[in-house]
Design a protein around this motif. Sequence first.
Motif, PDB file in Angstrom:
ATOM      1  N   ARG A  51       0.837  -1.040  -0.053  1.00 38.66           N
ATOM      2  CA  ARG A  51       0.085   0.034  -0.064  1.00 38.66           C
ATOM      3  C   ARG A  51       0.741   1.390  -0.041  1.00 38.66           C
ATOM      4  NH1 ARG A  51      -3.242  -3.228   3.164  1.00 38.66           N
ATOM      5  NH2 ARG A  51      -2.347  -2.435   5.133  1.00 38.66           N
ATOM      6  N   ILE A  52       1.935   1.198   0.892  1.00 44.46           N
ATOM      7  CA  ILE A  52       2.838   2.329   0.689  1.00 44.46           C
ATOM      8  C   ILE A  52       3.571   2.847  -0.591  1.00 44.46           C
ATOM      9  CG2 ILE A  52       5.033   3.236   1.712  1.00 44.46           C
ATOM     10  CD1 ILE A  52       4.292   1.519   4.460  1.00 44.46           C
ATOM     11  N   VAL A  53       4.051   1.430  -1.183  1.00 43.26           N
ATOM     12  CA  VAL A  53       4.683   1.680  -2.744  1.00 43.26           C
ATOM     13  C   VAL A  53       3.875   1.945  -3.815  1.00 43.26           C
ATOM     14  CG1 VAL A  53       6.836   0.774  -1.683  1.00 43.26           C
ATOM     15  CG2 VAL A  53       5.123  -0.453  -2.783  1.00 43.26           C
ATOM     16  N   ALA A  54       2.589   1.419  -3.630  1.00 48.35           N
ATOM     17  CA  ALA A  54       1.699   1.488  -4.510  1.00 48.35           C
ATOM     18  C   ALA A  54       0.812   3.026  -4.390  1.00 48.35           C
ATOM     19  CB  ALA A  54       0.708   0.480  -4.673  1.00 48.35           C
ATOM     20  N   ASP A  55       1.043   3.561  -3.462  1.00 47.09           N
ATOM     21  CA  ASP A  55       0.402   5.016  -3.431  1.00 47.09           C
ATOM     22  C   ASP A  55       0.869   5.938  -4.430  1.00 47.09           C
ATOM     23  OD1 ASP A  55      -0.696   7.320  -2.608  1.00 47.09           O
ATOM     24  OD2 ASP A  55      -0.173   7.151  -0.549  1.00 47.09           O
ATOM     25  N   PRO A  56       0.084   6.454  -5.189  1.00 43.21           N
ATOM     26  CA  PRO A  56       0.711   7.488  -6.236  1.00 43.21           C
ATOM     27  C   PRO A  56       1.162   8.760  -5.535  1.00 43.21           C
ATOM     28  CG  PRO A  56      -1.188   6.479  -6.990  1.00 43.21           C
ATOM     29  CD  PRO A  56      -1.281   6.048  -5.680  1.00 43.21           C
ATOM     30  N   ALA A  57       0.919   9.106  -4.462  1.00 39.97           N
ATOM     31  CA  ALA A  57       1.076  10.178  -3.745  1.00 39.97           C
ATOM     32  C   ALA A  57       2.610  10.129  -3.476  1.00 39.97           C
ATOM     33  CB  ALA A  57       0.343  10.471  -2.497  1.00 39.97           C
ATOM     34  N   PHE A  58       2.952   8.963  -3.249  1.00 39.62           N
ATOM     35  CA  PHE A  58       4.555   8.713  -2.816  1.00 39.62           C
ATOM     36  C   PHE A  58       5.383   8.098  -3.926  1.00 39.62           C
ATOM     37  CE2 PHE A  58       7.482   5.119  -1.475  1.00 39.62           C
ATOM     38  CZ  PHE A  58       8.312   6.055  -0.942  1.00 39.62           C
ATOM     39  N   ASN A 100       5.368   7.476  -7.942  1.00 40.03           N
ATOM     40  CA  ASN A 100       4.789   7.858  -9.230  1.00 40.03           C
ATOM     41  C   ASN A 100       5.803   8.228 -10.139  1.00 40.03           C
ATOM     42  OD1 ASN A 100       5.581  10.821  -9.098  1.00 40.03           O
ATOM     43  ND2 ASN A 100       3.854  10.776  -7.630  1.00 40.03           N
ATOM     44  N   GLU A 101       5.342   8.069 -11.409  1.00 39.40           N
ATOM     45  CA  GLU A 101       6.272   8.470 -12.841  1.00 39.40           C
ATOM     46  C   GLU A 101       7.357   9.564 -12.278  1.00 39.40           C
ATOM     47  OE1 GLU A 101       2.619   6.246 -13.976  1.00 39.40           O
ATOM     48  OE2 GLU A 101       2.808   8.004 -12.651  1.00 39.40           O
ATOM     49  N   THR A 102       6.556  10.662 -11.812  1.00 43.92           N
ATOM     50  CA  THR A 102       7.587  11.730 -11.771  1.00 43.92           C
ATOM     51  C   THR A 102       8.643  11.477 -10.753  1.00 43.92           C
ATOM     52  OG1 THR A 102       5.738  13.329 -12.197  1.00 43.92           O
ATOM     53  CG2 THR A 102       7.676  14.487 -11.014  1.00 43.92           C
ATOM     54  N   VAL A 103       8.399  10.896  -9.673  1.00 43.61           N
ATOM     55  CA  VAL A 103       9.419  10.330  -8.770  1.00 43.61           C
ATOM     56  C   VAL A 103      10.500   9.522  -9.349  1.00 43.61           C
ATOM     57  CG1 VAL A 103       9.933   9.076  -6.664  1.00 43.61           C
ATOM     58  CG2 VAL A 103       7.886  10.628  -6.682  1.00 43.61           C
ATOM     59  N   VAL A 104      10.200   8.521 -10.151  1.00 44.80           N
ATOM     60  CA  VAL A 104      11.058   7.661 -10.899  1.00 44.80           C
ATOM     61  C   VAL A 104      11.660   8.374 -11.926  1.00 44.80           C
ATOM     62  CG1 VAL A 104      11.238   5.653 -12.429  1.00 44.80           C
ATOM     63  CG2 VAL A 104       9.459   5.710 -10.578  1.00 44.80           C
ATOM     64  N   ALA A 105      10.993   9.407 -12.575  1.00 50.63           N
ATOM     65  CA  ALA A 105      11.785  10.229 -13.469  1.00 50.63           C
ATOM     66  C   ALA A 105      12.844  11.245 -12.857  1.00 50.63           C
ATOM     67  CB  ALA A 105      10.775  11.194 -14.260  1.00 50.63           C
ATOM     68  N   ARG A 133      16.474  10.186 -14.082  1.00 52.14           N
ATOM     69  CA  ARG A 133      16.794  11.250 -15.263  1.00 52.14           C
ATOM     70  C   ARG A 133      16.322  10.921 -16.669  1.00 52.14           C
ATOM     71  NH1 ARG A 133      22.774  11.820 -13.176  1.00 52.14           N
ATOM     72  NH2 ARG A 133      22.196  12.927 -11.137  1.00 52.14           N
ATOM     73  N   VAL A 134      14.842  10.626 -16.445  1.00 49.97           N
ATOM     74  CA  VAL A 134      14.247  10.308 -17.646  1.00 49.97           C
ATOM     75  C   VAL A 134      13.008  10.910 -17.738  1.00 49.97           C
ATOM     76  CG1 VAL A 134      15.057   7.817 -17.932  1.00 49.97           C
ATOM     77  CG2 VAL A 134      12.996   8.186 -16.831  1.00 49.97           C
ATOM     78  N   ALA A 135      12.138  11.011 -18.920  1.00 52.24           N
ATOM     79  CA  ALA A 135      11.170  12.038 -18.920  1.00 52.24           C
ATOM     80  C   ALA A 135       9.945  11.050 -18.266  1.00 52.24           C
ATOM     81  CB  ALA A 135      10.774  12.099 -20.457  1.00 52.24           C
ATOM     82  N   GLY A 181      21.598  -4.432 -13.896  1.00 53.15           N
ATOM     83  CA  GLY A 181      21.492  -5.249 -12.612  1.00 53.15           C
ATOM     84  C   GLY A 181      21.690  -4.422 -11.309  1.00 53.15           C
ATOM     85  N   GLN A 182      21.996  -3.035 -11.646  1.00 51.08           N
ATOM     86  CA  GLN A 182      22.260  -1.996 -10.321  1.00 51.08           C
ATOM     87  C   GLN A 182      21.449  -0.829 -10.500  1.00 51.08           C
ATOM     88  OE1 GLN A 182      24.160  -3.080  -7.771  1.00 51.08           O
ATOM     89  NE2 GLN A 182      24.371  -4.834  -9.092  1.00 51.08           N
ATOM     90  N   HIS A 183      20.368  -0.918 -11.387  1.00 51.32           N
ATOM     91  CA  HIS A 183      19.759   0.294 -11.740  1.00 51.32           C
ATOM     92  C   HIS A 183      18.714   0.433 -10.480  1.00 51.32           C
ATOM     93  CE1 HIS A 183      21.074   0.754 -15.567  1.00 51.32           C
ATOM     94  NE2 HIS A 183      20.348   1.516 -15.838  1.00 51.32           N
ATOM     95  N   HIS A 184      18.307  -0.592  -9.736  1.00 54.56           N
ATOM     96  CA  HIS A 184      17.217  -0.700  -8.646  1.00 54.56           C
ATOM     97  C   HIS A 184      17.872  -0.023  -7.228  1.00 54.56           C
ATOM     98  CE1 HIS A 184      19.879  -4.045  -7.642  1.00 54.56           C
ATOM     99  NE2 HIS A 184      19.500  -3.938  -6.252  1.00 54.56           N
ATOM    100  N   VAL A 185      19.191   0.226  -7.262  1.00 49.82           N
ATOM    101  CA  VAL A 185      19.502   0.992  -6.086  1.00 49.82           C
ATOM    102  C   VAL A 185      19.084   2.094  -5.525  1.00 49.82           C
ATOM    103  CG1 VAL A 185      21.905   1.647  -4.905  1.00 49.82           C
ATOM    104  CG2 VAL A 185      21.918  -0.644  -6.237  1.00 49.82           C
ATOM    105  N   PRO A 186      18.731   3.311  -6.528  1.00 51.46           N
ATOM    106  CA  PRO A 186      18.317   4.637  -6.099  1.00 51.46           C
ATOM    107  C   PRO A 186      16.781   4.177  -5.419  1.00 51.46           C
ATOM    108  CG  PRO A 186      19.573   4.676  -7.928  1.00 51.46           C
ATOM    109  CD  PRO A 186      19.500   3.381  -7.762  1.00 51.46           C
ATOM    110  N   LEU A 187      16.137   3.316  -6.021  1.00 46.56           N
ATOM    111  CA  LEU A 187      14.919   3.226  -5.816  1.00 46.56           C
ATOM    112  C   LEU A 187      14.930   2.572  -4.495  1.00 46.56           C
ATOM    113  CD1 LEU A 187      11.750   3.395  -6.710  1.00 46.56           C
ATOM    114  CD2 LEU A 187      11.920   1.059  -7.944  1.00 46.56           C
TER     115      LEU A 187
END
Length: 111
Positions: free
Chosen positions: A39-46, A48-53, A57-59, A95-101
Amino acid sequence: MPDRATPSIGDLAAEVRSKNAGPFWVTMELFMRDAAGYRIVADPAFLNETVVADLYRVAADDVRMFRIPSLNVVKISFPRPVPQGSLHDRDMHAGQHHVPLALLPVPEGTS
């Protein structure tokens, strides 16, 4: 450096991983331990696409998010910064892209 007193997504997850989704895309998966963490990570208020971007550093328009409540999984895909195996590719298997997330702090009072 993140404040380790504050829990991160990685602290709530059973696994956070990233991998190739072809030579031009990366996919990350958040396998949450339970429905509460989901529920925490699926909440778009926490998360979302903008946070990941911002993290990668992607659109934001290029980020795709898939929330799968029956599995307590959030899947995220976005274009690789450079094609797989190209001269400037620093992580050929993604294989290491997940670390910042995984290190992203969870909002106070939600964990």
